[in-house]
Design a protein around this motif. Structure first.
Motif, mmCIF file in Angstrom:
data_model
loop_
_atom_site.group_PDB
_atom_site.id
_atom_site.type_symbol
_atom_site.label_atom_id
_atom_site.label_comp_id
_atom_site.label_asym_id
_atom_site.label_seq_id
_atom_site.Cartn_x
_atom_site.Cartn_y
_atom_site.Cartn_z
ATOM 1 N N ASN A 81 -27.073 0.431 9.230
ATOM 2 C CA ASN A 81 -26.429 -0.337 10.289
ATOM 3 C C ASN A 81 -25.592 0.596 11.147
ATOM 4 O OD1 ASN A 81 -25.633 -2.518 11.836
ATOM 5 N ND2 ASN A 81 -24.934 -3.730 10.097
ATOM 6 N N CYS A 82 -25.204 0.118 12.289
ATOM 7 C CA CYS A 82 -24.312 0.847 13.178
ATOM 8 C C CYS A 82 -22.958 0.152 13.162
ATOM 9 C CB CYS A 82 -24.875 0.879 14.593
ATOM 10 S SG CYS A 82 -26.418 1.813 14.707
ATOM 11 N N TYR A 118 -23.848 6.827 3.151
ATOM 12 C CA TYR A 118 -23.764 8.060 3.927
ATOM 13 C C TYR A 118 -23.469 7.660 5.359
ATOM 14 C CZ TYR A 118 -24.803 12.650 5.830
ATOM 15 O OH TYR A 118 -24.703 13.874 6.456
ATOM 16 N N VAL A 119 -22.506 8.346 5.974
ATOM 17 C CA VAL A 119 -22.143 8.074 7.359
ATOM 18 C C VAL A 119 -22.530 9.278 8.206
ATOM 19 C CG1 VAL A 119 -20.262 7.575 8.960
ATOM 20 C CG2 VAL A 119 -20.203 6.623 6.636
ATOM 21 N N ILE A 128 -23.802 5.695 12.519
ATOM 22 C CA ILE A 128 -24.861 5.179 11.654
ATOM 23 C C ILE A 128 -24.369 5.232 10.218
ATOM 24 C CG2 ILE A 128 -27.199 5.568 10.795
ATOM 25 C CD1 ILE A 128 -27.784 6.883 13.551
ATOM 26 N N VAL A 129 -24.485 4.099 9.526
ATOM 27 C CA VAL A 129 -24.090 4.008 8.126
ATOM 28 C C VAL A 129 -25.331 3.633 7.310
ATOM 29 C CG1 VAL A 129 -22.628 2.830 6.437
ATOM 30 C CG2 VAL A 129 -21.758 3.293 8.748
ATOM 31 N N ASN A 144 -22.533 12.595 13.344
ATOM 32 C CA ASN A 144 -23.181 13.231 14.482
ATOM 33 C C ASN A 144 -24.647 12.833 14.436
ATOM 34 O OD1 ASN A 144 -23.675 14.857 16.695
ATOM 35 N ND2 ASN A 144 -23.886 16.709 15.483
ATOM 36 N N PRO A 145 -25.145 12.163 15.408
ATOM 37 C CA PRO A 145 -24.532 11.852 16.692
ATOM 38 C C PRO A 145 -23.642 10.615 16.613
ATOM 39 C CG PRO A 145 -26.744 10.971 16.653
ATOM 40 C CD PRO A 145 -26.539 11.702 15.341
ATOM 41 N N THR A 146 -22.837 10.429 17.650
ATOM 42 C CA THR A 146 -22.101 9.187 17.834
ATOM 43 C C THR A 146 -22.660 8.520 19.086
ATOM 44 O OG1 THR A 146 -20.373 10.218 19.180
ATOM 45 C CG2 THR A 146 -19.998 10.110 16.788
ATOM 46 N N PHE A 147 -22.386 7.240 19.203
ATOM 47 C CA PHE A 147 -22.953 6.466 20.298
ATOM 48 C C PHE A 147 -21.852 5.655 20.974
ATOM 49 C CE2 PHE A 147 -25.976 7.107 16.918
ATOM 50 C CZ PHE A 147 -27.045 7.658 17.580
#
Length: 80
Positions: free
Chosen positions: A61-62, A17-18, A5-6, A21-24
């Motif tokens: 956005n992802c 900000y990035v 997530i950004v 955690n979590p990642t997908f």
């Protein structure tokens, strides 16, 4: 493939900000959490903890992790 997530802030400075955690595993899975009120509450809490205030958000956005690294490396190389 990891999706992150950004968050891009509406500060006019290109601040972002990035969430690492979590990642997908898929973009769809990632996008579902950024639209879910339960997760939005947690993301907002984390951002407030990091910045000490509520920051105006331009968009969220992802982005696939390797693509994000490529974009950030390219941006840092061109600003030197």
């Amino acid at each position: 493939m990891n999706w992150l997530i950004v968050v891009v802030f509406a500060t006019g400075l290109g601040d972002l900000y990035v969430f690492t955690n979590p990642t997908f595993e898929t973009r769809q899975e990632c996008m579902m959490t950024v639209a879910d009120p339960y997760h939005i509450k947690n993301y907002t809490k984390k951002l407030t903890e990091e910045y000490g205030q509520v920051m105006p958000i331009q968009f969220i956005n992802c982005v696939e992790e390797q693509e994000l690294k490529r974009i950030l490396n390219s941006a840092s190389s061109s600003s030197v």
